[in-house]
Design a protein around this motif. Structure first.
Motif, PDB file in Angstrom:
ATOM      1  N   THR A 213       0.828  -1.208   0.000  1.00  0.00           N
ATOM      2  CA  THR A 213       0.000   0.000   0.000  1.00  0.00           C
ATOM      3  C   THR A 213       0.858   1.252   0.000  1.00  0.00           C
ATOM      4  OG1 THR A 213      -0.108  -0.034   2.408  1.00  0.00           O
ATOM      5  CG2 THR A 213      -1.893  -1.131   1.213  1.00  0.00           C
ATOM      6  N   THR A 214       2.160   1.102  -0.200  1.00  0.00           N
ATOM      7  CA  THR A 214       3.048   2.258  -0.214  1.00  0.00           C
ATOM      8  C   THR A 214       3.855   2.274  -1.495  1.00  0.00           C
ATOM      9  OG1 THR A 214       4.828   1.054   0.878  1.00  0.00           O
ATOM     10  CG2 THR A 214       3.280   2.247   2.296  1.00  0.00           C
ATOM     11  N   GLY A 215       4.431   3.395  -1.782  1.00  0.00           N
ATOM     12  CA  GLY A 215       5.270   3.513  -2.963  1.00  0.00           C
ATOM     13  C   GLY A 215       6.024   4.823  -2.917  1.00  0.00           C
ATOM     14  N   SER A 216       6.861   5.042  -3.889  1.00  0.00           N
ATOM     15  CA  SER A 216       7.593   6.296  -3.958  1.00  0.00           C
ATOM     16  C   SER A 216       7.865   6.642  -5.415  1.00  0.00           C
ATOM     17  CB  SER A 216       8.907   6.201  -3.180  1.00  0.00           C
ATOM     18  OG  SER A 216       9.736   5.225  -3.762  1.00  0.00           O
ATOM     19  N   ILE A 217       7.998   7.927  -5.657  1.00  0.00           N
ATOM     20  CA  ILE A 217       8.327   8.434  -6.979  1.00  0.00           C
ATOM     21  C   ILE A 217       9.521   9.364  -6.802  1.00  0.00           C
ATOM     22  CG2 ILE A 217       7.564   9.815  -8.937  1.00  0.00           C
ATOM     23  CD1 ILE A 217       4.708   8.981  -8.241  1.00  0.00           C
ATOM     24  N   ARG A 218      10.538   9.162  -7.605  1.00  0.00           N
ATOM     25  CA  ARG A 218      11.717  10.010  -7.522  1.00  0.00           C
ATOM     26  C   ARG A 218      12.053  10.517  -8.915  1.00  0.00           C
ATOM     27  NH1 ARG A 218      16.140   7.066  -3.895  1.00  0.00           N
ATOM     28  NH2 ARG A 218      17.318   7.912  -5.616  1.00  0.00           N
ATOM     29  N   GLY A 219      12.550  11.724  -8.977  1.00  0.00           N
ATOM     30  CA  GLY A 219      12.957  12.262 -10.265  1.00  0.00           C
ATOM     31  C   GLY A 219      13.247  13.745 -10.180  1.00  0.00           C
ATOM     32  N   TYR A 220      13.333  14.372 -11.332  1.00  0.00           N
ATOM     33  CA  TYR A 220      13.647  15.787 -11.433  1.00  0.00           C
ATOM     34  C   TYR A 220      12.543  16.479 -12.218  1.00  0.00           C
ATOM     35  CZ  TYR A 220      18.243  14.077 -10.159  1.00  0.00           C
ATOM     36  OH  TYR A 220      19.279  13.457  -9.517  1.00  0.00           O
ATOM     37  N   VAL A 221      12.284  17.732 -11.862  1.00  0.00           N
ATOM     38  CA  VAL A 221      11.333  18.550 -12.601  1.00  0.00           C
ATOM     39  C   VAL A 221      12.142  19.588 -13.360  1.00  0.00           C
ATOM     40  CG1 VAL A 221       9.361  20.103 -12.459  1.00  0.00           C
ATOM     41  CG2 VAL A 221       9.558  18.193 -10.859  1.00  0.00           C
ATOM     42  N   ARG A 222      11.943  19.615 -14.660  1.00  0.00           N
ATOM     43  CA  ARG A 222      12.697  20.547 -15.510  1.00  0.00           C
ATOM     44  C   ARG A 222      11.731  21.350 -16.372  1.00  0.00           C
ATOM     45  NH1 ARG A 222      18.111  19.096 -15.362  1.00  0.00           N
ATOM     46  NH2 ARG A 222      18.501  16.991 -14.594  1.00  0.00           N
ATOM     47  N   ASP A 223      12.167  22.534 -16.730  1.00  0.00           N
ATOM     48  CA  ASP A 223      11.364  23.371 -17.617  1.00  0.00           C
ATOM     49  C   ASP A 223      11.547  22.895 -19.058  1.00  0.00           C
ATOM     50  OD1 ASP A 223      13.775  24.406 -18.559  1.00  0.00           O
ATOM     51  OD2 ASP A 223      13.569  26.314 -17.520  1.00  0.00           O
ATOM     52  N   PRO A 224      10.800  23.476 -20.027  1.00  0.00           N
ATOM     53  CA  PRO A 224      10.920  23.032 -21.424  1.00  0.00           C
ATOM     54  C   PRO A 224      12.333  23.150 -22.005  1.00  0.00           C
ATOM     55  CG  PRO A 224       8.924  24.312 -21.153  1.00  0.00           C
ATOM     56  CD  PRO A 224       9.692  24.417 -19.855  1.00  0.00           C
ATOM     57  N   ALA A 225      13.155  24.039 -21.449  1.00  0.00           N
ATOM     58  CA  ALA A 225      14.534  24.188 -21.927  1.00  0.00           C
ATOM     59  C   ALA A 225      15.472  23.170 -21.277  1.00  0.00           C
ATOM     60  CB  ALA A 225      15.035  25.606 -21.659  1.00  0.00           C
ATOM     61  N   GLY A 226      14.955  22.380 -20.334  1.00  0.00           N
ATOM     62  CA  GLY A 226      15.768  21.358 -19.684  1.00  0.00           C
ATOM     63  C   GLY A 226      16.443  21.816 -18.407  1.00  0.00           C
ATOM     64  N   GLN A 227      16.132  23.025 -17.956  1.00  0.00           N
ATOM     65  CA  GLN A 227      16.742  23.542 -16.741  1.00  0.00           C
ATOM     66  C   GLN A 227      15.958  23.072 -15.512  1.00  0.00           C
ATOM     67  OE1 GLN A 227      19.653  25.305 -16.715  1.00  0.00           O
ATOM     68  NE2 GLN A 227      19.611  24.731 -18.879  1.00  0.00           N
ATOM     69  N   PRO A 228      16.650  22.765 -14.415  1.00  0.00           N
ATOM     70  CA  PRO A 228      15.961  22.343 -13.195  1.00  0.00           C
ATOM     71  C   PRO A 228      15.067  23.468 -12.661  1.00  0.00           C
ATOM     72  CG  PRO A 228      18.334  22.033 -13.000  1.00  0.00           C
ATOM     73  CD  PRO A 228      18.090  22.762 -14.266  1.00  0.00           C
ATOM     74  N   MET A 229      13.926  23.099 -12.129  1.00  0.00           N
ATOM     75  CA  MET A 229      12.996  24.073 -11.551  1.00  0.00           C
ATOM     76  C   MET A 229      13.038  23.944 -10.033  1.00  0.00           C
ATOM     77  SD  MET A 229       9.815  23.648 -14.199  1.00  0.00           S
ATOM     78  CE  MET A 229       8.873  24.972 -13.476  1.00  0.00           C
ATOM     79  N   ALA A 230      13.036  25.076  -9.339  1.00  0.00           N
ATOM     80  CA  ALA A 230      13.082  25.090  -7.880  1.00  0.00           C
ATOM     81  C   ALA A 230      11.686  25.280  -7.309  1.00  0.00           C
ATOM     82  CB  ALA A 230      13.995  26.217  -7.414  1.00  0.00           C
ATOM     83  N   GLU A 231      11.481  24.771  -6.100  1.00  0.00           N
ATOM     84  CA  GLU A 231      10.244  24.953  -5.340  1.00  0.00           C
ATOM     85  C   GLU A 231       9.001  24.578  -6.146  1.00  0.00           C
ATOM     86  OE1 GLU A 231       9.990  28.504  -3.007  1.00  0.00           O
ATOM     87  OE2 GLU A 231      12.169  28.774  -3.122  1.00  0.00           O
ATOM     88  N   VAL A 232       9.018  23.398  -6.731  1.00  0.00           N
ATOM     89  CA  VAL A 232       7.890  22.890  -7.511  1.00  0.00           C
ATOM     90  C   VAL A 232       7.014  22.033  -6.620  1.00  0.00           C
ATOM     91  CG1 VAL A 232       7.252  21.458  -9.485  1.00  0.00           C
ATOM     92  CG2 VAL A 232       9.260  22.926  -9.615  1.00  0.00           C
ATOM     93  N   GLN A 233       5.706  22.174  -6.754  1.00  0.00           N
ATOM     94  CA  GLN A 233       4.772  21.323  -6.021  1.00  0.00           C
ATOM     95  C   GLN A 233       4.111  20.372  -7.014  1.00  0.00           C
ATOM     96  OE1 GLN A 233       2.007  23.587  -3.718  1.00  0.00           O
ATOM     97  NE2 GLN A 233       3.594  24.547  -2.492  1.00  0.00           N
ATOM     98  N   LEU A 234       4.072  19.109  -6.658  1.00  0.00           N
ATOM     99  CA  LEU A 234       3.482  18.087  -7.514  1.00  0.00           C
ATOM    100  C   LEU A 234       2.290  17.449  -6.816  1.00  0.00           C
ATOM    101  CD1 LEU A 234       6.683  16.219  -8.709  1.00  0.00           C
ATOM    102  CD2 LEU A 234       5.366  17.918  -9.966  1.00  0.00           C
ATOM    103  N   SER A 235       1.339  17.007  -7.601  1.00  0.00           N
ATOM    104  CA  SER A 235       0.211  16.224  -7.101  1.00  0.00           C
ATOM    105  C   SER A 235       0.151  14.927  -7.885  1.00  0.00           C
ATOM    106  CB  SER A 235      -1.106  16.975  -7.285  1.00  0.00           C
ATOM    107  OG  SER A 235      -1.115  18.149  -6.514  1.00  0.00           O
ATOM    108  N   VAL A 236      -0.151  13.849  -7.182  1.00  0.00           N
ATOM    109  CA  VAL A 236      -0.255  12.534  -7.800  1.00  0.00           C
ATOM    110  C   VAL A 236      -1.627  11.977  -7.469  1.00  0.00           C
ATOM    111  CG1 VAL A 236       0.720  10.215  -7.893  1.00  0.00           C
ATOM    112  CG2 VAL A 236       2.212  12.185  -7.530  1.00  0.00           C
ATOM    113  N   ARG A 237      -2.290  11.391  -8.488  1.00  0.00           N
ATOM    114  CA  ARG A 237      -3.631  10.849  -8.279  1.00  0.00           C
ATOM    115  C   ARG A 237      -3.650   9.381  -8.670  1.00  0.00           C
ATOM    116  NH1 ARG A 237      -8.891  11.205 -11.555  1.00  0.00           N
ATOM    117  NH2 ARG A 237      -7.450  11.669 -13.226  1.00  0.00           N
TER     118      ARG A 237
END
Length: 64
Positions: free
Chosen positions: A31-55
């Motif tokens: 009943t548990t899991g994890s997601i790991r990765g990076y959030v990048r903008d369209p130019a491929g640059q890392p984005m700071a302080e991003v909030q994600l939602s998973v459904r």
């Protein structure tokens, strides 16, 4: 070996096999899991302080 004892031994072996199968399949549920990765903008640059939602569509749950 008497027929009653032979039947009891077969029934016990079948019950033990069934228990082994059920224990194996139930142990695979989680009943548990994890997601790991990076959030990048369209130019491929890392984005700071991003909030994600998973459904979860299957369970109807949302986590952020």
């Amino acid at each position: 070996m008497s027929p009653v004892r032979q039947s009891l031994v077969r029934w016990s072996a079948g019950l033990a096999s069934l228990a082994a199968i059920l224990t194996t399949s139930l142990g695979a549920q989680t009943t548990t899991g994890s997601i790991r990765g990076y959030v990048r903008d369209p130019a491929g640059q890392p984005m700071a302080e991003v909030q994600l939602s998973v459904r979860s569509v299957d369970m109807g749950l949302m986590r952020g």
